[in-house]
Each structure stands twice: as C-alpha cells, then as structure tokens.
Design a protein around this motif. Structure first.
Motif, PDB file in Angstrom:
ATOM      1  N   ARG A 269     -81.130 -11.491  18.285  1.00  0.00           N
ATOM      2  CA  ARG A 269     -80.270 -12.356  18.921  1.00  0.00           C
ATOM      3  C   ARG A 269     -79.172 -11.542  19.871  1.00  0.00           C
ATOM      4  O   ARG A 269     -79.122 -11.792  21.110  1.00  0.00           O
ATOM      5  N   ARG A 270     -78.815 -10.341  19.299  1.00  0.00           N
ATOM      6  CA  ARG A 270     -77.855  -9.368  20.129  1.00  0.00           C
ATOM      7  C   ARG A 270     -78.717  -8.993  21.280  1.00  0.00           C
ATOM      8  O   ARG A 270     -78.250  -8.948  22.489  1.00  0.00           O
ATOM      9  N   PHE A 273     -79.158 -11.561  24.010  1.00  0.00           N
ATOM     10  CA  PHE A 273     -77.886 -11.740  24.584  1.00  0.00           C
ATOM     11  C   PHE A 273     -77.588 -10.663  25.479  1.00  0.00           C
ATOM     12  O   PHE A 273     -77.308 -11.014  26.752  1.00  0.00           O
ATOM     13  N   THR A 277     -77.721 -11.320  29.712  1.00  0.00           N
ATOM     14  CA  THR A 277     -76.521 -10.897  30.493  1.00  0.00           C
ATOM     15  C   THR A 277     -77.151  -9.854  31.788  1.00  0.00           C
ATOM     16  O   THR A 277     -76.495 -10.178  32.719  1.00  0.00           O
TER      17      THR A 277
ATOM     18  N   VAL B  17     -71.103  -9.307  19.954  1.00  0.00           N
ATOM     19  CA  VAL B  17     -71.215  -8.701  21.207  1.00  0.00           C
ATOM     20  C   VAL B  17     -70.555  -9.751  22.335  1.00  0.00           C
ATOM     21  O   VAL B  17     -70.878 -10.963  22.052  1.00  0.00           O
ATOM     22  N   ALA B  19     -70.025 -10.313  26.816  1.00  0.00           N
ATOM     23  CA  ALA B  19     -70.176  -9.988  28.315  1.00  0.00           C
ATOM     24  C   ALA B  19     -69.261 -10.582  29.228  1.00  0.00           C
ATOM     25  O   ALA B  19     -68.862 -11.690  28.917  1.00  0.00           O
ATOM     26  N   LEU B  28     -71.026 -13.718  21.677  1.00  0.00           N
ATOM     27  CA  LEU B  28     -72.165 -14.069  20.465  1.00  0.00           C
ATOM     28  C   LEU B  28     -71.723 -13.675  19.339  1.00  0.00           C
ATOM     29  O   LEU B  28     -71.287 -12.491  19.013  1.00  0.00           O
ATOM     30  N   TYR B  35     -72.547 -19.195  20.245  1.00  0.00           N
ATOM     31  CA  TYR B  35     -71.794 -18.527  21.542  1.00  0.00           C
ATOM     32  C   TYR B  35     -70.407 -19.272  21.889  1.00  0.00           C
ATOM     33  O   TYR B  35     -70.186 -20.481  21.522  1.00  0.00           O
TER      34      TYR B  35
END
Lengths: 310, 96
Positions: A269-270, A273, A277, B17, B19, B28, B35
């Motif tokens: 998942r990280r 993500f 991004t 994490v 952004a 997240l 999220y």
C-alpha cells in the motif's frame, strides 16, 4: 521483493511472459504470451491446493485472498484455488474436477498474473492500458464502466493495447514504465457488439462463461514491450467530456483505483501510494465522460494526448 | 489512554506515509488502508511533525502563523491531534 528464480524442471515445457515475469508450465495455457525458454520467474503447477481460507469471497471481485509479503492464497468463486509461493517461485493451481484448462487459464492470465506483478514490487492499478505515440495511457473506472470495451475500440482503430484489466507500473527507474499484461481483451457480448457489431465472430473464453475474447496477437495490436506512462483517464459520470484532475483529488482518485487494496500488505500500500503520488505530480490525469461511446472515448483521448504533446 | 497535554511529545506513527499536493496533504495509514486529507492548520501541524514535537511546540508554531488567541489555538490543536491519534496517524512518544 527479490528472490531467486525457481529451478526449471523437465516439466517446464511451455514458457510465457506477463508483466515482465517469465512463467513456465507443464501444460499449454491459452491466453498468455509465449516466450523463449529460459529460467522462469515462476513455475506453474496444476496440483491440489487447500481451499480453506478465512472469510468469504468479496462480491466486488468474486474471490477471497490471504496475502503476506511472500505468500498469497486465492479462492475463486467457483472453488478454484491458487497458492503463490514467492520464495519457492511456484504457482500452484487446483481447478475444479470438471474444469477445463481454459477455465484455469482465465484466472492465471488475469488476477493471478497481476498479483505476481505486485509481489515483484510493481504498483498495480485497476485499469486497461492502451498506447498512443509510444506512450501508455491507463483507462480507469468502476467495474463495467467500459474499460475493456474502450481498449477493444483502440485495437479496432489500429492502436496497440497492453492490458485489458490491470496496469502494472515499474517505478524502479527514472520514469514510470508500464508493463504489458496478456494479449487478450475479455469482453461481454454487448461490449463486443458495440465495437465490432453483432457479427463480431469473437470466440468464447470457455464455454460455460459468457465472456468472449479478442486475440491481440492475431490482430497484431498487442504491445509486448514496456512503455512510458503518458496519461491516466478516469471514466466518470456527470462531467463535460474532459476535466483535468490535480492536487489531492488527483492523488485520492488514483489510489481509489489501486488493484485489490484490501488484499495488499502495508508495504504494498505504501509503494502504491508513492507511485500514485509520482503520477499525480508528473503525468496528466483526467476525468473522461463515461457517457461517451467507445469510439468517442478513443477519439477524445487521442486528440487530448496530441494536444498535450503539441 | 492518556490524555494529551501541552507536555506530551507526539510523532508520526511508524509506517504512515504522506504526500503534499498543491496546498493539501494526503496521508495513508497502511495497516487500515485508509487515506486522510489534511488542509488548513492541519498542514502546518503535519509539516511540523516531520520530527517529534511536544504539543506546546506545535501550539507555539501555530501561534506564529495564525492570529488567534492561545486558548482557541490550543482547543483546535487538541481536537486535531486527538483525531490523528485515534486514526493511528500519530503516536505519543512521551507523556509528562
């Protein structure tokens, strides 16, 4: 994740490639792209697999998954069971007793190959992939929003297709490279008729299944090599043809289309993500009106891509 | 669970994490696969949490940016931090 490729046994008679992974099997598997014999990333074996998995199949995907960093067990709605051992590099599949190889092949070329790509460290999104001017464009949208039908319309217009369901992205280099999947587009009969007319003549994947398939190798519209990511299109209702997505709404829309997020590990998942991004910062992401017909979608996407590229 | 005080030191939870996109932050929480979007003062708080901070440090940082009373700033800050803690986005490193 890195692991040593599995040993090639004498039973590895057929060799295939999907998402950059080389797969070997003792039996011929339709729907996968053949490649030259080499040391495969995974060996596919047809053998008994435990069907016991906690929890029911989800209505959305029709299958249940238990997943960790090196092991994945899947039970499909019809009872077919798959066990992926990423350390031993073996995919074991046990079809139902009366199932044909085509039934199992549909799973191997679809969700199983995508899960293998994810175990290899690629970020996966739910979307078809087409190619315009050497750049990959991802077509995302809810189930039955016409992703595969639109991909078929691209093929009809003599544009290449890389995937009909899952977009796997290799983000290990300087840019985002989309990996090609398997050379078939699965279509519902209505979708096939929409693109090719009622006399489409497309074959069924497997007689009990209603879905048909378009063979992209036969029509020479399959792109096997990776391609740089050029754009993402999200089919959405209630918008006027095309609407750019930026900022947080862009990022959240992308992660909303991650492939099987519930069945991912936290590390996966990280990674997804982080890739989302990067996409939101480097790649045009647009909403595309879902009320356009497949031909209108192709025309709009190609026109907007070329306008963007000057 | 201990209540947050001005002396509590908080940090971003391990594995979380985020952004920054435009003027918002998307976060997240990978264990729950949830999220979160953060905007306004939450952005400044999250950026200050690039390293462990006491609630007092966070409050003082916000007071340098926003023209609000200390009381109002503390009330809003505790509200935001409690929410982040409940969602697993931050954790208490030290509580004095």
């Amino acid at each position: 994740m890195t692991a040593t490729p599995g040993t090639v046994g004498p039973e590895a008679r057929f060799h295939y490639v999907a998402y950059g992974l080389e797969l070997a099997s003792e039996v011929e598997i339709p729907g996968l792209r053949n490649c030259d014999a080499s040391v495969p990333s995974y060996m596919i074996q047809f053998r008994p697999v435990s069907r016991s998995l906690d929890g029911p199949a989800t209505p959305e995907t029709g299958f249940a998954v238990r997943h960790d960093a090196t092991r994945c067990r899947i039970r499909f709605a019809d009872g077919t069971a798959v066990d992926i051992d990423a350390l031993e590099r073996i995919v074991s599949i046990e079809p139902l007793e009366d199932a044909t190889i085509e039934d199992a092949a549909g799973y191997l070329a679809g969700p199983v190959a995508a899960i293998l790509a994810r175990l290899e460290g690629h970020a996966c999104f739910h979307g078809a992939v087409v190619v315009i001017d050497e750049e990959a464009h991802v077509l995302c949208g809810p189930s039955e929003s016409g992703k595969s039908t639109t991909a078929a319309a691209f093929a009809r217009e003599k544009l290449d297709v890389m995937s009909d369901d899952v977009c796997a992205i290799d983000a290990s280099g300087n840019d985002l490279q989309v990996l090609s999947a398997t050379p078939r587009i699965q279509l519902w009969p209505d979708g096939a008729a929409m693109v090719y007319g009622r006399d489409h003549g497309l074959p069924a994947i497997s007689p009990p299944w209603p879905k048909l398939y378009l063979d992209l190798q036969e029509t020479r519209r399959f792109r096997a090599e990776p391609a740089r990511l050029g754009g993402v299109w999200i089919f959405a209702p209630g918008i006027d043809t095309v609407q750019p997505l930026t900022g947080a709404s862009c990022l959240t829309s992308l992660v909303a289309h991650a492939y099987l997020p519930v069945y991912s590990t936290p590390d996966m998942r990280r990674h997804t993500f982080e890739v989302a991004t990067t996409i939101s910062r480097t790649t045009p992401v647009r909403l595309l009106s879902s009320s356009l017909d497949p031909g209108g979608r192709v025309e709009t996407i190609v026109r907007e891509h070329r306008k963007e590229r000057g | 669970m201990a209540e947050l005080t001005l002396e509590t030191v908080v940090q971003i939870s391990d594995g979380v994490v985020s952004a920054t996109v435009a003027d918002e932050i998307v976060i997240l929480e990978p264990d729950s696969a949830k999220y979160y979007g953060v905007e306004g003062a939450g952005v400044e708080i999250w950026e200050m949490l690039g390293e462990p901070r006491s609630v007092r440090e966070l409050r003082d940082g916000l007071l340098e940016i926003y023209d609000v009373t200390e009381e109002r700033c503390e009330r809003d800050l505790f509200g935001i931090l409690e929410g982040m803690k409940d969602d697993g986005l931050i954790e208490v490193l030290e509580s004095r």
